[in-house]
Design an enzyme around this catalytic site. Structure first.
Site, short mmCIF file in Angstrom:
data_model
loop_
_atom_site.label_atom_id
_atom_site.label_comp_id
_atom_site.label_asym_id
_atom_site.label_seq_id
_atom_site.Cartn_x
_atom_site.Cartn_y
_atom_site.Cartn_z
N ARG A 121 2.78 -7.72 -27.53
CA ARG A 121 3.91 -7.32 -26.67
C ARG A 121 3.84 -5.86 -26.22
NH1 ARG A 121 6.76 -10.55 -30.47
NH2 ARG A 121 7.09 -12.62 -29.60
N LYS A 143 1.48 -0.72 -12.06
CA LYS A 143 1.25 -2.13 -11.70
C LYS A 143 -0.03 -2.59 -12.38
CE LYS A 143 3.50 -2.78 -7.26
NZ LYS A 143 3.31 -3.08 -5.83
N GLU A 185 -6.77 3.70 1.30
CA GLU A 185 -5.47 3.92 0.64
C GLU A 185 -4.97 5.35 0.89
OE1 GLU A 185 -3.85 1.42 -0.58
OE2 GLU A 185 -5.20 0.02 -1.61
N LYS A 227 2.75 8.97 -4.16
CA LYS A 227 2.99 7.77 -4.97
C LYS A 227 3.95 8.08 -6.12
CE LYS A 227 1.25 3.58 -6.82
NZ LYS A 227 0.20 2.61 -6.93
N GLU A 237 9.68 -1.95 -7.63
CA GLU A 237 9.60 -2.43 -6.25
C GLU A 237 10.79 -3.30 -5.84
OE1 GLU A 237 5.56 -3.18 -4.88
OE2 GLU A 237 6.35 -4.74 -3.58
N ARG A 241 9.33 0.97 -2.69
CA ARG A 241 7.93 0.92 -3.17
C ARG A 241 7.09 -0.07 -2.35
NH1 ARG A 241 5.41 0.94 -9.33
NH2 ARG A 241 3.24 0.75 -8.65
N ASN A 245 2.63 -0.90 0.51
CA ASN A 245 1.77 -2.05 0.79
C ASN A 245 1.43 -2.19 2.27
OD1 ASN A 245 1.34 -3.25 -1.80
ND2 ASN A 245 3.54 -3.64 -1.82
N HIS A 248 -1.39 -4.44 3.30
CA HIS A 248 -1.83 -5.23 2.14
C HIS A 248 -1.58 -6.72 2.30
CE1 HIS A 248 -2.30 -1.30 0.40
NE2 HIS A 248 -2.64 -1.76 -0.77
N HIS A 252 -4.63 -8.75 1.64
CA HIS A 252 -4.76 -9.68 0.51
C HIS A 252 -5.19 -11.07 1.00
CE1 HIS A 252 -1.94 -7.28 -2.37
NE2 HIS A 252 -3.12 -6.77 -2.28
N HIS A 265 -11.28 -4.48 -1.50
CA HIS A 265 -9.82 -4.34 -1.32
C HIS A 265 -9.50 -3.28 -0.25
CE1 HIS A 265 -5.58 -4.19 -2.36
NE2 HIS A 265 -5.68 -2.88 -2.46
P1 NAD Z 1 -13.50 -1.71 -8.64
O1 NAD Z 1 -12.77 -1.48 -9.87
O2 NAD Z 1 -14.22 -2.97 -8.45
O3 NAD Z 1 -14.51 -0.49 -8.49
C1 NAD Z 1 -15.34 -0.45 -7.38
C2 NAD Z 1 -16.83 -0.44 -7.75
O4 NAD Z 1 -17.21 0.90 -8.01
C3 NAD Z 1 -17.20 -1.23 -8.99
O5 NAD Z 1 -18.47 -1.79 -8.80
C4 NAD Z 1 -17.27 -0.18 -10.07
O6 NAD Z 1 -18.17 -0.52 -11.09
C5 NAD Z 1 -17.80 1.00 -9.30
N1 NAD Z 1 -17.41 2.31 -9.78
C6 NAD Z 1 -16.17 2.75 -10.06
N2 NAD Z 1 -16.20 4.04 -10.35
C7 NAD Z 1 -17.48 4.44 -10.26
C8 NAD Z 1 -18.14 5.68 -10.40
N3 NAD Z 1 -17.46 6.81 -10.65
N4 NAD Z 1 -19.48 5.72 -10.27
C9 NAD Z 1 -20.17 4.58 -9.95
N5 NAD Z 1 -19.61 3.40 -9.76
C10 NAD Z 1 -18.27 3.33 -9.90
O7 NAD Z 1 -12.57 -1.56 -7.35
P2 NAD Z 1 -11.51 -0.47 -6.90
O8 NAD Z 1 -11.67 -0.35 -5.45
O9 NAD Z 1 -11.56 0.74 -7.74
O10 NAD Z 1 -10.12 -1.19 -7.21
C11 NAD Z 1 -9.77 -2.37 -6.54
C12 NAD Z 1 -8.75 -3.10 -7.36
O11 NAD Z 1 -7.60 -2.30 -7.51
C13 NAD Z 1 -8.28 -4.39 -6.72
O12 NAD Z 1 -8.26 -5.41 -7.68
C14 NAD Z 1 -6.88 -4.09 -6.25
O13 NAD Z 1 -6.06 -5.22 -6.24
C15 NAD Z 1 -6.45 -3.11 -7.29
N6 NAD Z 1 -5.36 -2.24 -6.89
C16 NAD Z 1 -4.31 -2.12 -7.75
C17 NAD Z 1 -3.26 -1.27 -7.44
C18 NAD Z 1 -2.16 -1.05 -8.43
O14 NAD Z 1 -1.18 -0.42 -8.09
N7 NAD Z 1 -2.32 -1.50 -9.65
C19 NAD Z 1 -3.27 -0.55 -6.22
C20 NAD Z 1 -4.35 -0.71 -5.38
C21 NAD Z 1 -5.40 -1.56 -5.71
N1 GLY Z 2 -0.35 -0.20 -4.63
C1 GLY Z 2 1.02 -0.41 -4.36
C2 GLY Z 2 1.92 -0.05 -5.48
O1 GLY Z 2 1.50 0.47 -6.48
O2 GLY Z 2 3.08 -0.30 -5.41
#
Ligand code: NAD
Ligand code: GLY
Length: 363
Positions: A121, A143, A185, A227, A237, A241, A245, A248, A252, A265
């Site tokens: 939990r 998130k 972003e 942010k 949200e 918030r 998006n 998005h 998505h 993404h």
């Molecule tokens: P990711 O985590 O897949 O990373 C991108 C790629 O870069 C991967 O292959 C990773 O191994 C590589 N990488 C990362 N850092 C590195 C570094 N310093 N050196 C070398 N390689 C590196 O993708 P992302 O773009 O970071 O994140 C996308 C995800 O984030 C999606 O799932 C999306 O839905 C999510 N997201 C979440 C939120 C939230 O608020 N939680 C907001 C936006 C996006």
């Molecule tokens: N990436 C959108 C949020 O965190 O609300």
């Protein structure tokens, strides 16, 4: 000019600091206050682990540490990936005083965060984002979650980390395509609420692509400040918030329809922001010149401005209908009233959305 900064997320008892700077992974004193007394499980992926896991282990000193290295990519953000993190916690003997440390991009952060939120939990959680996208967006604001085949991020929790350590030096190893995806972003923050930042980005997009340290610090700082303010006002949200998006809902749908991981993404968000701008113009809010300005900035960031040529507008719309922002069966879309000013609308006719999806398909 300062080379480091701290931004605080103001959420009462769940407030936390975000440290931004270069070389912060080598500063153990920053992480210390966020750790529990139990085991620290570092979750990372196969690309980031070989580069930075050892730095983080050194920074953790003689504290108990275990690690889990997962394959890279969006496909890991799934039920099986989530169970794998729980199993690693069990194997490490984790109890409620454990801390999960996400070292990597948004995939690792969302997955590890959701595992931290749900194991016993809830155990401690720390974000060490290494992609630009994770540094400016996903590591901030709590998130966490995983995807279902039916749609992105359909299972998850709001679960704030105890702190976020953004080491800008990690961006030097980030593949160029991933850097550009993160810029989507960054551009988003300007389009939804900061026209001066849009103008700054127009002047500095080349510096960002060239990893200029001062430009990176400024882009990450402004993005995280934005942010932080939004999250402090509307953590779960209920309203404003959702404006984060922009692009998005369209994006998505592109991600889900092309198979997670095909279109990044950030690339999907870039396409989605052009869709949102174009639809806003269709509704009489933006001018054609505004849309051209949005497209030009996205193009200069070397991001796609058109939907995949094989995308099916009807299929995209069906996926968009599953978006979490929708209420009472109505599509709710983040659109632009002006450049630098976004709003949530639920009065857009589906035929107008379909028209945009059709017009913006790559020829
Ligand atoms: P990711 O985590 O897949 O990373 C991108 C790629 O870069 C991967 O292959 C990773 O191994 C590589 N990488 C990362 N850092 C590195 C570094 N310093 N050196 C070398 N390689 C590196 O993708 P992302 O773009 O970071 O994140 C996308 C995800 O984030 C999606 O799932 C999306 O839905 C999510 N997201 C979440 C939120 C939230 O608020 N939680 C907001 C936006 C996006
Ligand atoms: N990436 C959108 C949020 O965190 O609300």
């Amino acid at each position: 000019m300062s080379t480091e900064c701290q931004i605080d997320i103001a959420l009462g008892a769940r407030s936390y600091p975000i440290h931004i700077g270069s070389g912060l992974l080598q500063q153990p004193d920053l992480l210390g206050p966020w750790l529990g007394t139990g085991v620290n499980l570092i979750v990372t992926d196969e690309n980031v682990g070989p580069l930075y896991l050892e730095h983080l282990r050194v920074a953790l000193g003689d504290r108990p540490v275990a690690h889990l290295v997962i394959p890279a990519g969006e496909a890991q953000k799934c039920v099986a990936g989530w169970q794998q993190v729980h199993q690693a916690l069990v194997d490490a003997g984790a109890q409620r005083d454990a801390t999960v440390i996400a070292l990597g991009g948004g995939v690792v952060g969302d997955l590890a965060g959701f595992a931290a939120a749900t194991y016993m939990r809830g155990v401690g959680f720390v974000q060490v984002p290494t992609s630009l996208l994770a540094q400016v967006d996903s590591s901030v604001g709590g998130k966490t979650g995983i995807n279902l085949p039916a749609g992105k991020n359909l299972v998850g929790a709001f679960y704030q980390p105890r702190g976020v350590l953004i080491d800008l030096a990690t961006l030097t190893t980030l593949p160029g395509r991933e850097l550009r995806a993160g810029l989507a972003e960054v551009i988003k923050y300007g389009l939804i609420g900061n026209l001066d930042f849009v103008a700054w980005l127009e002047r500095h997009v080349d510096d960002l692509l060239a990893l200029d340290p001062a430009a990176l610090l400024q882009a990450v700082r402004v993005s995280v400040e934005h942010k932080a303010q939004v999250v402090a006002r509307d953590e779960t949200e209920q309203g404003s918030r959702a404006l984060l998006n922009l692009g998005h809902t369209f994006g998505h749908a592109v991600e889900a329809s092309s198979g997670y991981g095909e279109v990044l993404h950030g690339e999907a968000v870039a396409m989605g922001m052009v869709c949102a701008a174009s639809l806003s113009a269709g509704l009489g809010d933006l001018t054609p010149a505004d849309v051209a300005r949005v497209e030009k900035l996205i193009d200069r960031a070397e991001l796609p401005t058109r939907l995949p040529h094989d995308s099916e507008p009807e299929a995209l719309l069906r996926i968009m209908a599953l978006d979490k922002k929708n209420l009472a069966g109505r599509l709710r879309l983040v659109l632009l009233e002006r450049l630098g000013d976004a709003r949530l609308r639920d009065d857009v006719d589906r035929s107008q959305v379909l028209k945009t999806l059709t017009e913006l398909r790559q020829l």
